[in-house]
Motif scaffolding. Structure first.
Motif, PDB file in Angstrom:
ATOM      1  N   PHE A 201      12.271 -10.661 -12.948  1.00  0.00           N
ATOM      2  CA  PHE A 201      13.177 -11.797 -13.083  1.00  0.00           C
ATOM      3  C   PHE A 201      14.571 -11.328 -13.479  1.00  0.00           C
ATOM      4  N   SER A 202      15.577 -11.825 -12.757  1.00  0.00           N
ATOM      5  CA  SER A 202      16.955 -11.394 -12.948  1.00  0.00           C
ATOM      6  C   SER A 202      17.684 -12.252 -13.969  1.00  0.00           C
ATOM      7  N   LEU A 203      18.527 -11.616 -14.758  1.00  0.00           N
ATOM      8  CA  LEU A 203      19.413 -12.303 -15.699  1.00  0.00           C
ATOM      9  C   LEU A 203      20.856 -12.302 -15.227  1.00  0.00           C
ATOM     10  N   TYR A 204      21.100 -11.850 -13.981  1.00  0.00           N
ATOM     11  CA  TYR A 204      22.455 -11.845 -13.444  1.00  0.00           C
ATOM     12  C   TYR A 204      22.869 -13.283 -13.184  1.00  0.00           C
ATOM     13  N   PRO A 205      24.025 -13.727 -13.698  1.00  0.00           N
ATOM     14  CA  PRO A 205      24.345 -15.161 -13.677  1.00  0.00           C
ATOM     15  C   PRO A 205      24.323 -15.819 -12.302  1.00  0.00           C
ATOM     16  N   HIS A 206      24.690 -15.110 -11.234  1.00  0.00           N
ATOM     17  CA  HIS A 206      24.655 -15.725  -9.909  1.00  0.00           C
ATOM     18  C   HIS A 206      23.225 -16.053  -9.457  1.00  0.00           C
ATOM     19  N   HIS A 207      22.230 -15.496 -10.141  1.00  0.00           N
ATOM     20  CA  HIS A 207      20.837 -15.758  -9.795  1.00  0.00           C
ATOM     21  C   HIS A 207      20.203 -16.805 -10.706  1.00  0.00           C
ATOM     22  N   LEU A 208      20.992 -17.341 -11.646  1.00  0.00           N
ATOM     23  CA  LEU A 208      20.469 -18.245 -12.661  1.00  0.00           C
ATOM     24  C   LEU A 208      20.859 -19.692 -12.389  1.00  0.00           C
ATOM     25  N   LYS A 209      19.967 -20.606 -12.676  1.00  0.00           N
ATOM     26  CA  LYS A 209      20.266 -22.030 -12.628  1.00  0.00           C
ATOM     27  C   LYS A 209      21.264 -22.343 -13.743  1.00  0.00           C
ATOM     28  N   GLY A 210      22.446 -22.785 -13.354  1.00  0.00           N
ATOM     29  CA  GLY A 210      23.490 -23.020 -14.346  1.00  0.00           C
ATOM     30  C   GLY A 210      24.391 -21.832 -14.570  1.00  0.00           C
ATOM     31  N   GLY A 211      24.126 -20.717 -13.881  1.00  0.00           N
ATOM     32  CA  GLY A 211      24.986 -19.543 -14.014  1.00  0.00           C
ATOM     33  C   GLY A 211      25.039 -19.039 -15.446  1.00  0.00           C
ATOM     34  N   SER A 212      26.239 -18.742 -15.898  1.00  0.00           N
ATOM     35  CA  SER A 212      26.425 -18.198 -17.249  1.00  0.00           C
ATOM     36  C   SER A 212      26.011 -19.185 -18.337  1.00  0.00           C
ATOM     37  N   GLU A 213      25.909 -20.472 -17.976  1.00  0.00           N
ATOM     38  CA  GLU A 213      25.511 -21.505 -18.938  1.00  0.00           C
ATOM     39  C   GLU A 213      24.000 -21.738 -18.959  1.00  0.00           C
ATOM     40  N   CYS A 214      23.264 -20.965 -18.166  1.00  0.00           N
ATOM     41  CA  CYS A 214      21.803 -21.098 -18.157  1.00  0.00           C
ATOM     42  C   CYS A 214      21.254 -20.937 -19.574  1.00  0.00           C
ATOM     43  N   THR A 215      20.273 -21.740 -19.925  1.00  0.00           N
ATOM     44  CA  THR A 215      19.665 -21.646 -21.251  1.00  0.00           C
ATOM     45  C   THR A 215      18.420 -20.775 -21.207  1.00  0.00           C
ATOM     46  N   VAL A 216      18.076 -20.210 -22.329  1.00  0.00           N
ATOM     47  CA  VAL A 216      16.859 -19.404 -22.407  1.00  0.00           C
ATOM     48  C   VAL A 216      15.632 -20.279 -22.152  1.00  0.00           C
ATOM     49  N   GLU A 217      15.707 -21.549 -22.542  1.00  0.00           N
ATOM     50  CA  GLU A 217      14.580 -22.456 -22.298  1.00  0.00           C
ATOM     51  C   GLU A 217      14.349 -22.660 -20.807  1.00  0.00           C
ATOM     52  N   SER A 218      15.434 -22.859 -20.054  1.00  0.00           N
ATOM     53  CA  SER A 218      15.311 -23.049 -18.607  1.00  0.00           C
ATOM     54  C   SER A 218      14.760 -21.797 -17.947  1.00  0.00           C
ATOM     55  N   PHE A 219      15.278 -20.636 -18.332  1.00  0.00           N
ATOM     56  CA  PHE A 219      14.818 -19.374 -17.761  1.00  0.00           C
ATOM     57  C   PHE A 219      13.338 -19.154 -18.037  1.00  0.00           C
ATOM     58  N   CYS A 220      12.926 -19.362 -19.264  1.00  0.00           N
ATOM     59  CA  CYS A 220      11.531 -19.092 -19.635  1.00  0.00           C
ATOM     60  C   CYS A 220      10.582 -20.118 -19.034  1.00  0.00           C
ATOM     61  N   ASP A 221      11.030 -21.347 -18.893  1.00  0.00           N
ATOM     62  CA  ASP A 221      10.210 -22.342 -18.204  1.00  0.00           C
ATOM     63  C   ASP A 221      10.003 -21.930 -16.749  1.00  0.00           C
ATOM     64  N   MET A 222      11.042 -21.386 -16.108  1.00  0.00           N
ATOM     65  CA  MET A 222      10.925 -20.886 -14.739  1.00  0.00           C
ATOM     66  C   MET A 222       9.903 -19.759 -14.652  1.00  0.00           C
ATOM     67  N   VAL A 223       9.917 -18.844 -15.618  1.00  0.00           N
ATOM     68  CA  VAL A 223       8.933 -17.758 -15.631  1.00  0.00           C
ATOM     69  C   VAL A 223       7.519 -18.329 -15.708  1.00  0.00           C
ATOM     70  N   ALA A 224       7.328 -19.294 -16.585  1.00  0.00           N
ATOM     71  CA  ALA A 224       6.000 -19.901 -16.745  1.00  0.00           C
ATOM     72  C   ALA A 224       5.559 -20.614 -15.468  1.00  0.00           C
ATOM     73  N   ARG A 225       6.475 -21.302 -14.805  1.00  0.00           N
ATOM     74  CA  ARG A 225       6.139 -21.981 -13.552  1.00  0.00           C
ATOM     75  C   ARG A 225       5.775 -20.970 -12.469  1.00  0.00           C
TER      76      ARG A 225
END
Length: 323
Positions: A201-225
Protein backbone atom coordinates in the motif's frame (compact mmCIF):
# COMPACT_ATOMS: atom_id res chain seq x y z
CA UNK A 1 9.06 -7.39 11.58
CA UNK A 2 8.58 -3.94 10.09
CA UNK A 3 9.27 -3.82 6.35
CA UNK A 4 8.66 -1.10 3.77
CA UNK A 5 8.18 -2.47 0.27
CA UNK A 6 9.34 0.65 -1.60
CA UNK A 7 11.11 3.97 -0.98
CA UNK A 8 13.12 6.52 -2.95
CA UNK A 9 14.36 8.99 -0.37
CA UNK A 10 17.29 11.39 -0.57
CA UNK A 11 19.23 9.12 1.74
CA UNK A 12 21.40 10.50 4.50
CA UNK A 13 22.39 9.75 8.07
CA UNK A 14 19.20 11.56 9.15
CA UNK A 15 17.00 9.21 7.13
CA UNK A 16 18.93 6.12 8.25
CA UNK A 17 18.55 7.17 11.89
CA UNK A 18 14.82 7.71 11.35
CA UNK A 19 14.65 4.13 10.05
CA UNK A 20 16.10 2.97 13.35
CA UNK A 21 13.87 5.33 15.36
CA UNK A 22 10.88 3.78 13.59
CA UNK A 23 12.12 0.22 14.12
CA UNK A 24 12.23 -0.45 10.38
CA UNK A 25 13.87 -3.82 9.76
CA UNK A 26 14.06 -3.65 5.95
CA UNK A 27 13.43 -1.22 3.10
CA UNK A 28 13.23 -1.95 -0.62
CA UNK A 29 15.04 1.07 -2.12
CA UNK A 30 14.87 2.22 -5.73
CA UNK A 31 18.25 2.32 -7.49
CA UNK A 32 16.93 3.02 -11.00
CA UNK A 33 14.28 5.01 -12.81
CA UNK A 34 15.71 5.51 -16.31
CA UNK A 35 19.36 4.58 -15.80
CA UNK A 36 21.18 2.18 -18.10
CA UNK A 37 23.24 -0.72 -16.74
CA UNK A 38 26.44 1.21 -16.03
CA UNK A 39 24.57 4.09 -14.38
CA UNK A 40 22.74 1.61 -12.17
CA UNK A 41 26.07 0.10 -11.13
CA UNK A 42 27.19 3.63 -10.14
CA UNK A 43 24.11 3.87 -7.88
CA UNK A 44 25.09 0.55 -6.30
CA UNK A 45 28.56 2.00 -5.69
CA UNK A 46 26.98 4.87 -3.75
CA UNK A 47 25.14 2.39 -1.56
CA UNK A 48 28.39 0.53 -0.89
CA UNK A 49 29.83 3.80 0.43
CA UNK A 50 26.82 4.30 2.69
CA UNK A 51 27.17 0.75 4.04
CA UNK A 52 30.79 1.59 4.91
CA UNK A 53 29.89 4.95 6.46
CA UNK A 54 26.91 3.79 8.56
CA UNK A 55 27.49 0.11 9.44
CA UNK A 56 25.66 0.50 12.76
CA UNK A 57 22.49 1.68 10.97
CA UNK A 58 22.16 -0.12 7.63
CA UNK A 59 23.29 -3.34 5.97
CA UNK A 60 22.85 -4.85 2.51
CA UNK A 61 20.02 -7.36 2.30
CA UNK A 62 19.39 -10.02 -0.34
CA UNK A 63 17.30 -12.59 1.56
CA UNK A 64 14.74 -13.02 4.29
CA UNK A 65 17.48 -14.27 6.60
CA UNK A 66 19.40 -11.02 6.04
CA UNK A 67 16.32 -9.15 7.29
CA UNK A 68 16.14 -11.38 10.36
CA UNK A 69 19.81 -10.75 11.14
CA UNK A 70 19.33 -6.99 10.71
CA UNK A 71 16.40 -7.18 13.14
CA UNK A 72 18.53 -9.01 15.70
CA UNK A 73 21.41 -6.55 15.27
CA UNK A 74 19.28 -3.39 15.45
CA UNK A 75 20.04 -2.41 11.85
CA UNK A 76 17.94 -1.88 8.72
CA UNK A 77 18.43 -4.24 5.78
CA UNK A 78 18.49 -2.43 2.43
CA UNK A 79 17.02 -4.36 -0.51
CA UNK A 80 17.65 -3.12 -4.05
CA UNK A 81 15.02 -2.72 -6.75
CA UNK A 82 14.55 -1.18 -10.19
CA UNK A 83 11.54 0.91 -11.17
CA UNK A 84 12.21 0.26 -14.84
CA UNK A 85 13.78 -2.42 -17.02
CA UNK A 86 16.23 0.06 -18.58
CA UNK A 87 19.31 -1.45 -16.85
CA UNK A 88 18.95 -4.71 -18.81
CA UNK A 89 19.02 -2.60 -21.99
CA UNK A 90 18.24 -5.17 -24.72
CA UNK A 91 20.29 -7.98 -23.17
CA UNK A 92 18.41 -10.70 -21.28
CA UNK A 93 21.69 -11.96 -19.79
CA UNK A 94 21.88 -8.82 -17.64
CA UNK A 95 18.92 -10.12 -15.60
CA UNK A 96 21.17 -12.66 -13.90
CA UNK A 97 24.02 -10.16 -13.55
CA UNK A 98 21.74 -7.70 -11.74
CA UNK A 99 20.51 -10.43 -9.41
CA UNK A 100 24.13 -11.34 -8.68
CA UNK A 101 24.78 -7.69 -7.82
CA UNK A 102 22.01 -7.84 -5.23
CA UNK A 103 18.95 -6.54 -7.08
CA UNK A 104 15.76 -8.31 -5.97
CA UNK A 105 12.89 -6.43 -7.68
CA UNK A 106 12.45 -5.14 -11.24
CA UNK A 107 9.45 -3.36 -12.70
CA UNK A 108 8.79 -4.39 -16.29
CA UNK A 109 7.78 -0.79 -17.03
CA UNK A 110 7.79 2.61 -15.50
CA UNK A 111 4.96 4.77 -16.91
CA UNK A 112 5.75 4.30 -20.61
CA UNK A 113 5.88 1.41 -23.05
CA UNK A 114 9.10 -0.54 -22.56
CA UNK A 115 10.79 -3.39 -24.39
CA UNK A 116 8.89 -5.73 -22.03
CA UNK A 117 5.37 -4.38 -21.42
CA UNK A 118 3.10 -1.31 -21.33
CA UNK A 119 3.17 1.41 -18.69
CA UNK A 120 0.06 2.84 -17.05
CA UNK A 121 0.29 6.18 -18.89
CA UNK A 122 0.03 4.75 -22.41
CA UNK A 123 -3.25 5.03 -24.34
CA UNK A 124 -3.06 1.44 -25.61
CA UNK A 125 -1.95 -1.58 -23.60
CA UNK A 126 -0.55 -4.33 -25.82
CA UNK A 127 0.47 -6.61 -22.95
CA UNK A 128 3.75 -8.46 -22.56
CA UNK A 129 6.05 -8.31 -25.56
CA UNK A 130 7.96 -11.30 -26.93
CA UNK A 131 11.03 -10.16 -25.01
CA UNK A 132 8.89 -9.48 -21.95
CA UNK A 133 7.71 -13.08 -21.78
CA UNK A 134 11.27 -14.37 -21.97
CA UNK A 135 12.54 -11.88 -19.41
CA UNK A 136 9.78 -12.89 -16.97
CA UNK A 137 10.90 -16.52 -17.25
CA UNK A 138 14.52 -15.49 -16.70
CA UNK A 139 13.53 -13.43 -13.67
CA UNK A 140 11.63 -16.44 -12.33
CA UNK A 141 14.69 -18.63 -12.84
CA UNK A 142 17.18 -16.45 -10.95
CA UNK A 143 14.88 -15.05 -8.24
CA UNK A 144 14.35 -11.48 -9.42
CA UNK A 145 10.80 -10.48 -8.49
CA UNK A 146 8.50 -9.15 -11.22
CA UNK A 147 7.05 -5.80 -10.07
CA UNK A 148 4.09 -4.31 -11.99
CA UNK A 149 3.47 -1.19 -9.88
CA UNK A 150 3.56 1.23 -12.83
CA UNK A 151 2.22 -1.09 -15.50
CA UNK A 152 -1.08 -0.98 -17.37
CA UNK A 153 -3.89 -3.47 -16.69
CA UNK A 154 -3.51 -5.99 -19.51
CA UNK A 155 0.26 -6.08 -19.06
CA UNK A 156 -0.16 -6.65 -15.33
CA UNK A 157 -2.66 -9.45 -15.78
CA UNK A 158 -0.47 -11.12 -18.41
CA UNK A 159 2.57 -10.87 -16.12
CA UNK A 160 0.61 -12.53 -13.30
CA UNK A 161 -0.53 -15.28 -15.66
CA UNK A 162 2.79 -15.77 -17.44
CA UNK A 163 5.02 -15.78 -14.37
CA UNK A 164 5.63 -19.16 -12.76
CA UNK A 165 6.33 -17.43 -9.44
CA UNK A 166 4.25 -14.86 -7.54
CA UNK A 167 4.74 -11.26 -8.60
CA UNK A 168 4.53 -8.05 -6.58
CA UNK A 169 2.86 -4.69 -6.93
CA UNK A 170 5.16 -3.01 -4.45
CA UNK A 171 3.53 0.43 -4.26
CA UNK A 172 -0.04 1.13 -5.33
CA UNK A 173 -3.57 1.24 -3.89
CA UNK A 174 -6.98 -0.10 -4.95
CA UNK A 175 -8.98 1.86 -7.48
CA UNK A 176 -12.13 1.20 -5.47
CA UNK A 177 -10.78 3.62 -2.86
CA UNK A 178 -9.09 6.19 -5.10
CA UNK A 179 -9.21 6.11 -8.90
CA UNK A 180 -5.59 7.17 -9.36
CA UNK A 181 -4.04 6.66 -12.76
CA UNK A 182 -1.96 3.70 -11.70
CA UNK A 183 -3.93 2.37 -8.74
CA UNK A 184 -5.18 -1.17 -9.37
CA UNK A 185 -8.59 -2.57 -10.28
CA UNK A 186 -10.44 -5.27 -8.36
CA UNK A 187 -9.66 -7.63 -11.28
CA UNK A 188 -5.92 -7.11 -10.88
CA UNK A 189 -6.00 -7.38 -7.09
CA UNK A 190 -7.93 -10.64 -7.15
CA UNK A 191 -5.66 -12.14 -9.82
CA UNK A 192 -2.57 -11.04 -7.88
CA UNK A 193 -3.75 -12.72 -4.69
CA UNK A 194 -4.91 -15.88 -6.48
CA UNK A 195 -1.36 -16.29 -7.80
CA UNK A 196 0.22 -15.75 -4.37
CA UNK A 197 1.41 -12.20 -5.07
CA UNK A 198 1.90 -9.18 -2.82
CA UNK A 199 0.45 -5.67 -2.79
CA UNK A 200 2.29 -2.88 -0.99
CA UNK A 201 0.00 0.00 0.00
CA UNK A 202 1.34 3.38 -1.10
CA UNK A 203 1.52 6.53 1.03
CA UNK A 204 2.41 8.76 -1.94
CA UNK A 205 -0.23 11.52 -1.91
CA UNK A 206 -1.25 11.16 -5.58
CA UNK A 207 -2.28 7.58 -4.74
CA UNK A 208 -4.33 8.56 -1.68
CA UNK A 209 -8.00 9.45 -1.35
CA UNK A 210 -7.86 13.11 -0.41
CA UNK A 211 -4.20 13.44 -1.38
CA UNK A 212 -2.07 15.10 1.28
CA UNK A 213 -5.22 15.55 3.40
CA UNK A 214 -5.90 11.80 3.53
CA UNK A 215 -6.52 10.63 7.09
CA UNK A 216 -4.94 7.61 8.72
CA UNK A 217 -8.46 6.34 9.42
CA UNK A 218 -9.38 6.40 5.73
CA UNK A 219 -6.12 4.70 4.73
CA UNK A 220 -6.43 1.95 7.33
CA UNK A 221 -10.08 1.34 6.54
CA UNK A 222 -9.02 0.85 2.90
CA UNK A 223 -6.41 -1.71 4.00
CA UNK A 224 -9.06 -3.60 5.97
CA UNK A 225 -11.47 -3.56 3.02
CA UNK A 226 -8.75 -4.91 0.73
CA UNK A 227 -8.04 -7.69 3.22
CA UNK A 228 -11.72 -8.62 3.13
CA UNK A 229 -11.53 -8.77 -0.68
CA UNK A 230 -8.30 -10.70 -1.31
CA UNK A 231 -7.08 -11.98 2.06
CA UNK A 232 -4.69 -10.63 4.65
CA UNK A 233 -1.71 -12.77 3.53
CA UNK A 234 -1.14 -10.74 0.34
CA UNK A 235 -0.85 -7.27 1.89
CA UNK A 236 2.03 -5.12 3.05
CA UNK A 237 3.23 -1.53 3.04
CA UNK A 238 5.09 0.00 0.08
CA UNK A 239 5.14 3.64 1.16
CA UNK A 240 6.74 5.16 -1.97
CA UNK A 241 8.32 7.63 0.44
CA UNK A 242 10.42 10.25 -1.36
CA UNK A 243 11.60 12.15 1.71
CA UNK A 244 13.96 15.13 1.29
CA UNK A 245 14.09 14.85 -2.50
CA UNK A 246 14.28 18.11 -4.49
CA UNK A 247 11.61 18.71 -7.13
CA UNK A 248 14.24 18.18 -9.84
CA UNK A 249 14.10 14.48 -8.92
CA UNK A 250 10.37 14.15 -9.59
CA UNK A 251 11.05 15.70 -13.01
CA UNK A 252 13.68 12.99 -13.64
CA UNK A 253 11.22 10.34 -12.54
CA UNK A 254 8.56 11.58 -14.96
CA UNK A 255 10.65 12.72 -17.92
CA UNK A 256 14.01 10.95 -17.81
CA UNK A 257 15.63 11.34 -21.23
CA UNK A 258 12.67 10.20 -23.33
CA UNK A 259 11.06 13.62 -23.83
CA UNK A 260 11.99 17.27 -24.38
CA UNK A 261 8.62 18.33 -22.96
CA UNK A 262 7.54 18.70 -19.35
CA UNK A 263 5.47 15.78 -18.10
CA UNK A 264 3.55 16.45 -14.88
CA UNK A 265 2.52 12.86 -14.27
CA UNK A 266 -0.34 12.82 -11.79
CA UNK A 267 0.55 16.37 -10.80
CA UNK A 268 -0.15 19.54 -12.79
CA UNK A 269 1.51 22.76 -13.93
CA UNK A 270 0.32 24.41 -10.71
CA UNK A 271 1.38 21.43 -8.59
CA UNK A 272 4.46 20.17 -10.42
CA UNK A 273 6.69 19.12 -7.54
CA UNK A 274 6.51 16.49 -4.84
CA UNK A 275 3.19 16.76 -2.98
CA UNK A 276 3.47 17.08 0.81
CA UNK A 277 3.06 13.89 2.80
CA UNK A 278 0.09 13.47 5.15
CA UNK A 279 1.01 14.71 8.61
CA UNK A 280 0.71 11.22 10.11
CA UNK A 281 3.34 9.78 7.75
CA UNK A 282 6.28 12.07 7.02
CA UNK A 283 9.11 9.57 7.38
CA UNK A 284 10.29 6.20 8.66
CA UNK A 285 9.74 7.26 12.25
CA UNK A 286 5.97 7.31 11.64
CA UNK A 287 5.20 3.67 10.81
CA UNK A 288 3.75 3.24 14.29
CA UNK A 289 0.86 5.52 13.29
CA UNK A 290 -0.14 3.02 10.59
CA UNK A 291 0.03 0.05 12.96
CA UNK A 292 -2.06 1.91 15.54
CA UNK A 293 -4.52 2.92 12.83
CA UNK A 294 -4.97 -0.66 11.64
CA UNK A 295 -5.78 -1.78 15.17
CA UNK A 296 -8.18 1.14 15.56
CA UNK A 297 -10.25 -0.06 12.59
CA UNK A 298 -10.52 -3.52 14.15
CA UNK A 299 -7.54 -5.42 12.78
CA UNK A 300 -6.07 -7.99 15.19
CA UNK A 301 -2.51 -7.74 16.48
CA UNK A 302 -1.58 -10.79 14.38
CA UNK A 303 -3.04 -9.40 11.16
CA UNK A 304 -1.51 -5.99 11.81
CA UNK A 305 1.90 -7.65 12.16
CA UNK A 306 1.39 -9.42 8.84
CA UNK A 307 0.62 -6.18 7.02
CA UNK A 308 3.45 -4.26 8.69
CA UNK A 309 6.11 -6.73 7.55
CA UNK A 310 5.36 -10.38 8.23
CA UNK A 311 3.88 -10.99 4.79
CA UNK A 312 6.80 -9.33 3.01
CA UNK A 313 9.26 -11.49 4.96
CA UNK A 314 7.52 -14.69 3.86
CA UNK A 315 7.48 -13.40 0.29
CA UNK A 316 11.23 -12.71 0.42
CA UNK A 317 11.91 -16.21 1.72
CA UNK A 318 9.98 -17.80 -1.12
CA UNK A 319 11.03 -15.64 -4.04
CA UNK A 320 14.54 -14.20 -3.73
CA UNK A 321 16.40 -17.45 -4.52
CA UNK A 322 16.79 -19.45 -7.71
CA UNK A 323 13.83 -21.54 -8.77
Amino acid sequence: MLIDGLQYCNYSEKVFRQMRDGGVDAVHVTICYHENFRETVANLEQWNRWFEQFPDLIVRGTSGDDVRRAHEQGRTAILFGLQNCSPIEDDISLVEILHTLGVRFMQLTYNNQSLLATGAYEAEDTGLTRMGKQVVHEMNRVGLVVDMSHSAERSTLEAIDHSTRPIAITHANPKFWHDGLRNKSDTVLKALAAAGGMLGFSLYPHHLKGGSECTVESFCDMVARTADMIGIDHLGIGSDLCQDQPDSVVEWMRVGRWSKQVDYGEGSKDNAGFPPQPGWFTGNQDFGNIAAGLKAVGMSDEDTARVMGGNWLKFFDANFGAA
